[in-house]
Write an enzyme that holds these catalytic residues in place. Structure first.
Site, mmCIF file in Angstrom:
data_model
loop_
_atom_site.group_PDB
_atom_site.id
_atom_site.type_symbol
_atom_site.label_atom_id
_atom_site.label_comp_id
_atom_site.label_asym_id
_atom_site.label_seq_id
_atom_site.Cartn_x
_atom_site.Cartn_y
_atom_site.Cartn_z
ATOM 1 N N GLU A 69 68.241 97.140 53.840
ATOM 2 C CA GLU A 69 68.917 96.477 54.942
ATOM 3 C C GLU A 69 70.320 96.050 54.515
ATOM 4 O OE1 GLU A 69 67.596 96.236 57.882
ATOM 5 O OE2 GLU A 69 65.543 96.854 57.407
ATOM 6 N N LYS A 79 53.138 91.445 50.451
ATOM 7 C CA LYS A 79 52.106 92.483 50.360
ATOM 8 C C LYS A 79 51.092 92.152 49.270
ATOM 9 C CE LYS A 79 55.445 96.018 51.819
ATOM 10 N NZ LYS A 79 56.240 97.184 51.388
#
Length: 469
Positions: free
Chosen positions: A221, A236
């Site tokens: 990003e 995660k």
């Protein structure tokens, strides 16, 4: 001919007539069930999911007897062309109207963020609608609540796409390995950081240049902090720990260390010593498995990974997860950990699972999660690579080694090399690989070394996984 049964949550297809064989005789068949899907969010993954479902609908119907159709999609702007073969009335800018639509059977959440989807998914579960999500941040913060609510409501809550993109990982952990005493799960679960480190290793470019490449290719990003500082992988890892150990683990329980300080020198030294630098997530049980209440160690950080380990060969933006079990031994899952179509594949797999479970009245359960016992990072043990610049004169090595010894950090190997590839006046670079040592002892060693007159700079310490030097 079989009669069509009306189910409160599934609509039978109008064409319930049995097909004919080549001789005109009726074939016995089960009625087709139609399941309506409401999608929240239509970004890269949402569009890819709707497109993939359209392509695979006939094959799914042939295999399961369930016809899946996307009938509502919540979007931010109704003026944007999504490039999907769907009627305009399918789209809405009111996501709660999708959740509360009585004709929508399953909710697929692909919005991202925490607060907005949390309210939407709470409502979906209240309405007894199965949920499929790819939202790692939400699960790493409110997973235990949502899992418990779904179990109480007797509906599926599935999230394969939240951890490893298109890699089937959650279902094997939840189902195939439900009885396996898993000792450790270790993986490369962020494609951005793996791409950057691969480019630094193979092209010899420095971190800023590799990051810029990743951004230009769409892997990173504009603000890459979540990826490069380990927060994405940490979320995660928290989900993995919750499922593997049946414990309430949140992002705040995860130790994070990013890759932004990794240098081309670190990568070069690692390669010469038989290692690859990787950003690794580690989830492991410490103590007695038989007690069914292990302490959990959970962390995300760069590491020197021995080239003999399968994770060292994972390149580019690929992900891989390595599982160590007491009975099954070693397993590894490898593939695309991100991207619209790979992630959409995982979402579609969950939707098929939820739909067939709904038709047959057999939702899966995650089960109650116990409070987690997280071992403090300072109490963990690891081998380390350490690099420091020193004044190049007699007796320096003895002073440095004395500091290691007084803190109980055993040196496995040491070498001296020129700083920056050439001798610069009276300075030299000392490189150490330690034996396994306590994190707190290594921190104390580094702190004291920084105060030695003969030490110009303590570059950093990087954990070492596997291998003998």
């Amino acid at each position: 001919m079989l009669n069509c049964m009306a189910l409160s949550f599934v609509r039978d297809a109008a064409r319930c007539k049995s097909p004919l064989d080549a001789g005109g005789r009726q074939l016995r068949s089960s009625p087709v069930k139609q399941v309506s899907i409401g999608v929240l969010g239509c970004g890269n993954v949402g569009r890819a999911f709707a497109s993939l479902l359209d392509q695979r609908r006939a094959a799914i119907l042939a295999r399961t007897g369930v016809e899946l159709r996307v009938t509502r999609i919540a979007v931010r702007s109704l003026r944007k062309d999504r490039g999907l073969n769907l009627a305009p009335e399918v789209f809405t800018d009111d996501p709660m109207s999708v959740v509360e639509d009585p004709d929508v059977d399953i909710i697929v959440e692909l919005i991202g963020g925490i607060d907005v989807p949390l309210g939407l998914l709470r409502r979906a579960i209240e309405l007894n609608k199965p949920v499929v999500t790819g939202n790692k941040a939400l699960l790493a913060t409110h997973g235990a609540e949502l899992f418990g609510a779904a179990d109480s409501a007797g509906v599926d809550f599935l999230f394969e796409a939240a951890v490893a993109g298109g890699i089937p990982l959650m279902r094997p952990l939840r189902e195939s390995l439900a009885g396996e005493p898993v000792r450790r799960v270790m993986g490369i679960i962020n494609g951005t950081t793996n791409y950057i480190l691969t480019r630094m290793s193979e092209a010899g470019i420095d971190y800023p240049e590799a990051l810029l490449e990743a951004q230009e290719l769409g892997y990173a990003e504009a603000d890459p902090t979540a990826d490069v500082e380990g927060h994405d992988a940490g979320a995660k890892a928290a989900i993995i720990a919750s499922i593997v150990f049946g414990a309430v683990v949140q992002s705040s329980d995860v130790f994070h260390e990013g890759i932004s300080n990794i240098t081309t020198e670190d990568v070069s030294v690692a390669d010469r010593l038989g290692f690859a630098v990787k950003a690794i997530a580690v989830v492991e049980a410490l103590g007695d498995h038989a007690a069914n209440d292990p302490e959990i160690a959970i962390r995300v950080h760069p590491a020197f990974v021995a080239k003999s380990h399968p994770l060292a060969a994972v390149r580019d933006s690929f992900n891989a997860v390595f599982i160590e079990g007491e009975a099954v031994g070693d397993l590894m899952f490898y593939g695309r950990g991100a991207g619209g179509r790979p992630t959409a594949s995982a979402v579609l797999g969950d939707v098929v699972d939820a739909a067939t479970n709904m038709v047959h009245g057999t939702p899966g359960r995650i089960g109650a999660l116990a409070p987690a016992r997280i071992r403090p990072m300072d109490d963990l043990r690891s081998a380390f690579y350490m690099s420091l610049a020193v004044t190049d004169r007699p007796g320096v090595l003895a002073q440095v080694a004395d500091v290691f010894g007084r803190h109980g950090v055993s040196i496995q190997s040491m070498e001296q090399q020129a700083v920056g590839g050439q001798r610069l006046g009276d300075r030299a670079r000392l490189i150490f690989i330690t034996h396994e040592s306590r994190e707190s002892a290594v921190k104390a060693t580094m702190a004291e070394l920084r105060h030695l007159d003969v030490v110009v700079d303590v570059h950093r310490a990087i954990r070492v996984i596997g291998g003998e030097v």
